[in-house]
Write an enzyme that holds these catalytic residues in place. Structure first.
Site, PDB file in Angstrom:
ATOM      1  N   ASP A 109       1.031  -1.093   0.140  1.00  0.00           N
ATOM      2  CA  ASP A 109      -0.338   0.275  -0.060  1.00  0.00           C
ATOM      3  C   ASP A 109       0.594   1.687   0.783  1.00  0.00           C
ATOM      4  OD1 ASP A 109      -0.705  -0.984   3.645  1.00  0.00           O
ATOM      5  OD2 ASP A 109       0.751   0.819   2.635  1.00  0.00           O
ATOM      6  N   HIS A 124       6.901  -7.613  -0.878  1.00  0.00           N
ATOM      7  CA  HIS A 124       5.867  -8.197  -1.415  1.00  0.00           C
ATOM      8  C   HIS A 124       5.068  -7.641  -2.480  1.00  0.00           C
ATOM      9  CE1 HIS A 124       4.157 -11.713   1.306  1.00  0.00           C
ATOM     10  NE2 HIS A 124       5.216 -11.515   0.828  1.00  0.00           N
ATOM     11  N   CYS A 155       1.095  -1.053 -27.182  1.00  0.00           N
ATOM     12  CA  CYS A 155       1.309  -1.664 -27.611  1.00  0.00           C
ATOM     13  C   CYS A 155       0.421  -2.634 -27.813  1.00  0.00           C
ATOM     14  CB  CYS A 155       3.084  -2.295 -27.358  1.00  0.00           C
ATOM     15  SG  CYS A 155       2.520  -3.674 -25.938  1.00  0.00           S
ATOM     16  N   SER A 194       0.321 -11.772  10.379  1.00  0.00           N
ATOM     17  CA  SER A 194      -0.310 -13.538  10.776  1.00  0.00           C
ATOM     18  C   SER A 194       0.782 -15.247  10.958  1.00  0.00           C
ATOM     19  CB  SER A 194      -1.727 -13.327   9.929  1.00  0.00           C
ATOM     20  OG  SER A 194      -1.172 -14.427   8.733  1.00  0.00           O
ATOM     21  N   ASN A 218      -0.586  -7.280  18.145  1.00  0.00           N
ATOM     22  CA  ASN A 218      -1.692  -8.163  17.253  1.00  0.00           C
ATOM     23  C   ASN A 218      -2.803  -8.040  18.391  1.00  0.00           C
ATOM     24  OD1 ASN A 218      -2.516  -9.739  15.634  1.00  0.00           O
ATOM     25  ND2 ASN A 218      -1.266 -10.615  14.515  1.00  0.00           N
TER      26      ASN A 218
END
Ligand code: APR
Length: 250
Positions: A109, A124, A155, A194, A218
């Site tokens: 993000d 990632h 293209c 997680s 968490n």
């Protein structure tokens, strides 16, 4: 706030003050309070969409229009509205106090960069940059018009976001830099993951093996919580990180 929670926060603050040299590992949970749903757990994206049908590179290559239409369009709209949370800002505070150098994030993000963190490893990839599958031309998400799906290059090739789909390798530089950060930090602050997706989930184990103290934040316990995390602070990232910064600055 319970005494137990205060004790855990004070214990974490003492370690931060004593050792500094923090590397943070963040997951989707740190962006929940920025308005971005997590992938798993309450309100998880994978409860709505099957990740192997919509987030695997083979599915994207087979039917880019379907993946754009069902998953990526909604993701773009959500991310376009998202702003850094107090937890993102607290990591920037730790950096300006000279206590934190690197943030390894599993998130795509861009909120760590938007909040002002200067050393972010996007494990990632990210959703802000895209490329043409045919000619590799680079695009910015702001250039993508969600009214014409799937986005195509001049293209004729399909355009893909530069995030890591399931079935793809982690970019080598991200792997290498994350390993270096994990083996050299004294504290790893694990926030909102997680700890279920490899190889990211092994980063805290690498840090622990190299002698780092693992502090996990968490609302739910994870596979790290008993055995890897030295300090588990149960709660939402923005609240805990705000209180942790207060305890450090005392
Ligand atoms: N504050 C902190 N943590 C939170 C909050 C919050 N407000 N809300 C939820 N969480 C926690 C959840 O308890 C859960 O443990 O955040 C975690 C989110 O887990 P996931 O959705 O599995 O996200 P993450 O661990 O980042 O997933 C890893 O899986 O699908 C892939 O590529 C995707 O990067 C992602 C990877």
């Amino acid at each position: 706030m319970s005494n137990r929670l205060n004790e855990q926060i004070d214990k974490a603050a003492d370690s931060v003050i004593k050792f500094g040299n923090i590397c943070a590992l963040t997951g989707a949970g740190i962006s929940v309070e920025s308005g971005i749903p997590p992938f798993r757990g309450q309100g998880g994206i994978w409860d709505k969409f099957d990740p192997f049908e919509y987030a695997h590179i083979d599915s994207f290559m087979k039917n880019p229009a379907k993946v754009w239409d069902v998953l990526l369009k909604e993701m773009k709209q959500t991310l376009d509205k998202a702003k850094p949370s107090k937890a993102h800002m607290a990591l920037v505070d730790l950096e300006s106090l000279g206590l934190l150098k690197t943030v390894i994030t599993q998130n795509i993000d861009g909120l760590h960069q938007a909040s002002g963190s200067n050393d972010v490893i996007e494990f990632h990839g990210n959703f802000a940059n895209l490329s043409c599958l045919s000619c590799d031309k680079a695009f910015k998400m702001s250039e993508i018009d969600i009214r014409s799906m799937p986005p195509k290059c001049s293209c004729g090739g399909y355009i893909r976001p530069n995030c890591v789909f399931f079935g793809e390798n982690i970019p080598f530089e991200a792997l290498q830099r994350s390993h270096e950060a994990a083996v050299s930090c004294k504290i790893m602050l694990v926030i909102g993951t997680s700890a279920t997706v490899q190889p990211a989930a092994s980063i805290p184990i690498t840090a622990k093996k190299s002698g780092a103290i693992i502090i996990e934040i968490n609302p739910e316990k994870t596979a790290l919580s008993s055995g890897i995390s030295d300090i588990f602070i149960q709660g939402r990232a923005s609240i805990i990180m705000t209180d942790l910064l207060k305890a450090i600055k005392l």
